[in-house]
Design a protein around this motif. Structure first.
Motif, PDB file in Angstrom:
ATOM      1  N   LEU A  60      34.868  39.673   1.247  1.00  0.00           N
ATOM      2  CA  LEU A  60      33.997  40.443   0.377  1.00  0.00           C
ATOM      3  C   LEU A  60      34.519  41.875   0.370  1.00  0.00           C
ATOM      4  CD1 LEU A  60      30.470  39.119   1.410  1.00  0.00           C
ATOM      5  CD2 LEU A  60      32.047  38.243  -0.335  1.00  0.00           C
ATOM      6  N   GLU A  61      34.735  42.395  -0.814  1.00  0.00           N
ATOM      7  CA  GLU A  61      35.278  43.736  -0.973  1.00  0.00           C
ATOM      8  C   GLU A  61      34.264  44.589  -1.728  1.00  0.00           C
ATOM      9  OE1 GLU A  61      39.992  42.405  -1.192  1.00  0.00           O
ATOM     10  OE2 GLU A  61      38.982  43.128  -3.003  1.00  0.00           O
ATOM     11  N   VAL A  62      33.919  45.731  -1.165  1.00  0.00           N
ATOM     12  CA  VAL A  62      32.911  46.607  -1.754  1.00  0.00           C
ATOM     13  C   VAL A  62      33.611  47.696  -2.574  1.00  0.00           C
ATOM     14  CG1 VAL A  62      32.810  48.208   0.224  1.00  0.00           C
ATOM     15  CG2 VAL A  62      30.794  47.891  -1.235  1.00  0.00           C
ATOM     16  N   TRP A  63      32.969  48.094  -3.653  1.00  0.00           N
ATOM     17  CA  TRP A  63      33.525  49.128  -4.520  1.00  0.00           C
ATOM     18  C   TRP A  63      33.286  50.503  -3.902  1.00  0.00           C
ATOM     19  CZ3 TRP A  63      36.877  50.046  -8.103  1.00  0.00           C
ATOM     20  CH2 TRP A  63      36.822  51.224  -8.867  1.00  0.00           C
ATOM     21  N   LEU A  64      34.368  51.289  -3.773  1.00  0.00           N
ATOM     22  CA  LEU A  64      34.284  52.656  -3.265  1.00  0.00           C
ATOM     23  C   LEU A  64      34.677  53.598  -4.398  1.00  0.00           C
ATOM     24  CD1 LEU A  64      35.848  52.364   0.315  1.00  0.00           C
ATOM     25  CD2 LEU A  64      33.450  52.175  -0.378  1.00  0.00           C
ATOM     26  N   PRO A  65      33.696  54.237  -5.055  1.00  0.00           N
ATOM     27  CA  PRO A  65      34.013  55.075  -6.216  1.00  0.00           C
ATOM     28  C   PRO A  65      34.870  56.281  -5.881  1.00  0.00           C
ATOM     29  CG  PRO A  65      31.682  55.272  -5.624  1.00  0.00           C
ATOM     30  CD  PRO A  65      32.249  54.142  -4.826  1.00  0.00           C
ATOM     31  N   GLY A  66      34.738  56.817  -4.670  1.00  0.00           N
ATOM     32  CA  GLY A  66      35.580  57.948  -4.291  1.00  0.00           C
ATOM     33  C   GLY A  66      37.041  57.561  -4.253  1.00  0.00           C
ATOM     34  N   GLN A  67      37.330  56.362  -3.755  1.00  0.00           N
ATOM     35  CA  GLN A  67      38.703  55.867  -3.719  1.00  0.00           C
ATOM     36  C   GLN A  67      39.101  55.199  -5.029  1.00  0.00           C
ATOM     37  OE1 GLN A  67      39.877  53.572  -0.307  1.00  0.00           O
ATOM     38  NE2 GLN A  67      38.709  54.818   1.136  1.00  0.00           N
ATOM     39  N   GLY A  68      38.073  54.795  -5.805  1.00  0.00           N
ATOM     40  CA  GLY A  68      38.346  54.127  -7.073  1.00  0.00           C
ATOM     41  C   GLY A  68      38.934  52.747  -6.898  1.00  0.00           C
ATOM     42  N   ARG A  69      38.521  52.032  -5.841  1.00  0.00           N
ATOM     43  CA  ARG A  69      39.031  50.686  -5.608  1.00  0.00           C
ATOM     44  C   ARG A  69      38.100  49.920  -4.676  1.00  0.00           C
ATOM     45  NH1 ARG A  69      43.667  50.446  -1.080  1.00  0.00           N
ATOM     46  NH2 ARG A  69      43.201  52.308   0.135  1.00  0.00           N
ATOM     47  N   TYR A  70      38.317  48.626  -4.628  1.00  0.00           N
ATOM     48  CA  TYR A  70      37.573  47.763  -3.714  1.00  0.00           C
ATOM     49  C   TYR A  70      38.235  47.779  -2.343  1.00  0.00           C
ATOM     50  CZ  TYR A  70      34.915  45.602  -7.551  1.00  0.00           C
ATOM     51  OH  TYR A  70      34.073  45.366  -8.603  1.00  0.00           O
ATOM     52  N   ARG A  71      37.397  47.731  -1.284  1.00  0.00           N
ATOM     53  CA  ARG A  71      37.902  47.639   0.081  1.00  0.00           C
ATOM     54  C   ARG A  71      37.136  46.552   0.834  1.00  0.00           C
ATOM     55  NH1 ARG A  71      41.042  51.813   2.058  1.00  0.00           N
ATOM     56  NH2 ARG A  71      41.505  50.176   3.588  1.00  0.00           N
ATOM     57  N   GLU A  72      37.842  45.845   1.692  1.00  0.00           N
ATOM     58  CA  GLU A  72      37.231  44.754   2.462  1.00  0.00           C
ATOM     59  C   GLU A  72      36.083  45.271   3.319  1.00  0.00           C
ATOM     60  OE1 GLU A  72      38.103  42.234   6.471  1.00  0.00           O
ATOM     61  OE2 GLU A  72      39.846  42.976   5.375  1.00  0.00           O
TER      62      GLU A  72
END
Length: 431
Positions: free
Chosen positions: A336-348
């Motif tokens: 499951l990867e959550v969206w991180l708007p600061g990084q602009g990408r999904y992370r596990e």
């Protein structure tokens, strides 16, 4: 651990499974080691039987006053007594060599696992939630966090890189997230809460597959115990060396624990911020099932982790990992990867894996099917529900406000006594 009998029965299938992991064929080598070991066992058993037979015959020869026969038999027994220990040592050496080879090999991928060498081969299963739409440029958590109590400098000064001190609002949010996850899993999804040991012996870490191959990723104390890299180790080993009844399965365990990882294989990655730490907290789920239950249990476990993300209002996606990106013990893994708007990408933020009977063989964890005398190995599954620090990062980035505050997800507010906003400090935290 793999079953050598299944390797002997279908060596081509085993080698095809290894090939999907990017490994060379091993079935012939393993079968040869096993054949040598079994030949030695047969020779030992024959020698022991002959020794016992000859020992009995000595008395009969002496009773009949056949001294020549008695002397010959005594010489034969003496020779066997000298030969058998050498054979037993040779058999142990062959058995240890076979065990070492088998212990170093990963689990084979489930047939539905996609082919691939790395994360680029992972397959999207679905996306859930709505990404936030900001009227300002969203910042990363390490820019917002210090004013909320994420003190990277003091943590590093105390303990070195990849350690962080949490104070004030950040510490409250972190604690609330862990308790929220634990309460949801135990209260709504039927997981039994546990408070397991954080220090374990060699056999526990071997049982879940971290030893011997991944020793460098762990921390070890001077007395030979290992700090757990995940509560999976402690929770799965609850059934080590046990024979369970089919009626009591499945077991579902959960725990909120600190986890400790050396991150030896992550040099240069995520050196900033709170994503990859040597010490972090995680809520773990472990299921012990029959083989017939394990497929449905894998879907159920992953859905439980997704439920926590949904309640927190965090956008995420489910990925099915390809054959080259799965962990050592897994036959299939959903990340499951959550969206991180600061990084602009999904992370596990969670990995949920079914390990089939791979760990159970290493732990000798079995169950007795109803109405049968023979035992079978259980299936084990594990998953994050969730990584607390990464969830904190996700909340900070997805709920950040233009003034530097962070809104508290509605579902989490009862664990923060109704608090709806985390306010940044007016000044810098004291050094």
């Amino acid at each position: 651990m793999h079953d050598i009998r299944s390797i002997r029965d279908d060596p081509d299938a085993f080698d095809r499974g290894l090939a999907r992991r990017g490994l060379a064929p091993m079935a012939a080598e393993l079968a040869a080691l096993d054949e040598r070991r079994r030949a030695l066992i047969t020779e030992i058993q024959a020698g022991q039987a002959r020794r016992n037979e000859a020992s009995k015959a000595i008395g009969a020869a002496k009773a009949s006053k056949d001294e020549a026969a008695a002397q010959a038999l005594m010489a034969e027994v003496a020779q066997l007594k000298e030969r058998l220990p050498a054979l037993e040592a040779e058999e142990k050496e062959a058995g240890d060599a076979l065990t070492a080879r088998l212990a170093a090999l990963p689990n084979l991928p489930h047939p539905d696992v996609p082919e691939g060498e790395d994360e680029d081969g992972n397959a999207l299963v679905h996306e859930r939630g709505t990404r936030p739409d900001f009227a300002f440029a969203p910042a990363e958590h390490d820019a917002i966090g210090p004013a909320l109590g994420l003190d990277f400098e003091t943590g590093a000064a105390m303990s070195g890189a990849r350690f962080t001190l949490l104070r004030g609002p950040a510490a409250r949010l972190h604690r609330a997230l862990g308790q929220f996850m634990l309460d949801v899993l135990s209260g709504d999804h039927g997981y039994e809460q546990c408070s397991p040991p954080l220090l374990v012996r060699d056999e526990a870490v071997f049982g879940t597959g971290q030893l011997p191959k991944f020793a460098e990723d762990l921390f070890r104390t001077n007395d030979g115990r290992w700090l757990i890299p995940t509560a999976e180790v402690s929770l799965t080993n609850i059934v080590r060396e046990k024979i369970l009844s089919e009626e009591e399965l499945p077991f579902r365990f959960t725990a909120l624990t600190p986890c400790f990882r050396s991150e030896a294989g992550a040099a240069g990655r995520d050196t900033r911020g709170f994503i990859r730490q040597h010490q972090f907290e995680k809520v773990e789920m472990v299921s012990i099932t029959t083989p017939e239950q394990s497929e449905a249990e894998h879907e159920r476990m992953t859905a439980c982790a997704e439920d926590i993300l949904t309640r927190l209002g965090l956008p995420f996606r489910r990925m099915k990992l390809c054959s080259g990106d799965m962990g050592f013990t897994a036959a299939r893994t959903y990340d499951l990867e959550v969206w991180l708007p600061g990084q602009g990408r999904y992370r596990e933020i969670s990995s949920c894996s079914t390990c089939t009977d791979f760990q159970a063989r290493r732990m000798n964890a079995r169950y007795r099917p109803a109405g049968e005398k023979a035992t079978r190995f259980v299936h084990t599954l594990n998953g994050s529900g969730l990584a607390v620090g990464r969830t904190l990062v996700a909340v900070i980035e997805n709920y950040q406000q233009a003034d530097g505050a962070v809104a508290v997800p509605e579902a989490l507010q009862p664990w923060l006594r109704g608090l709806s906003r985390l306010e940044p400090a007016t000044g810098k935290l004291p050094a």
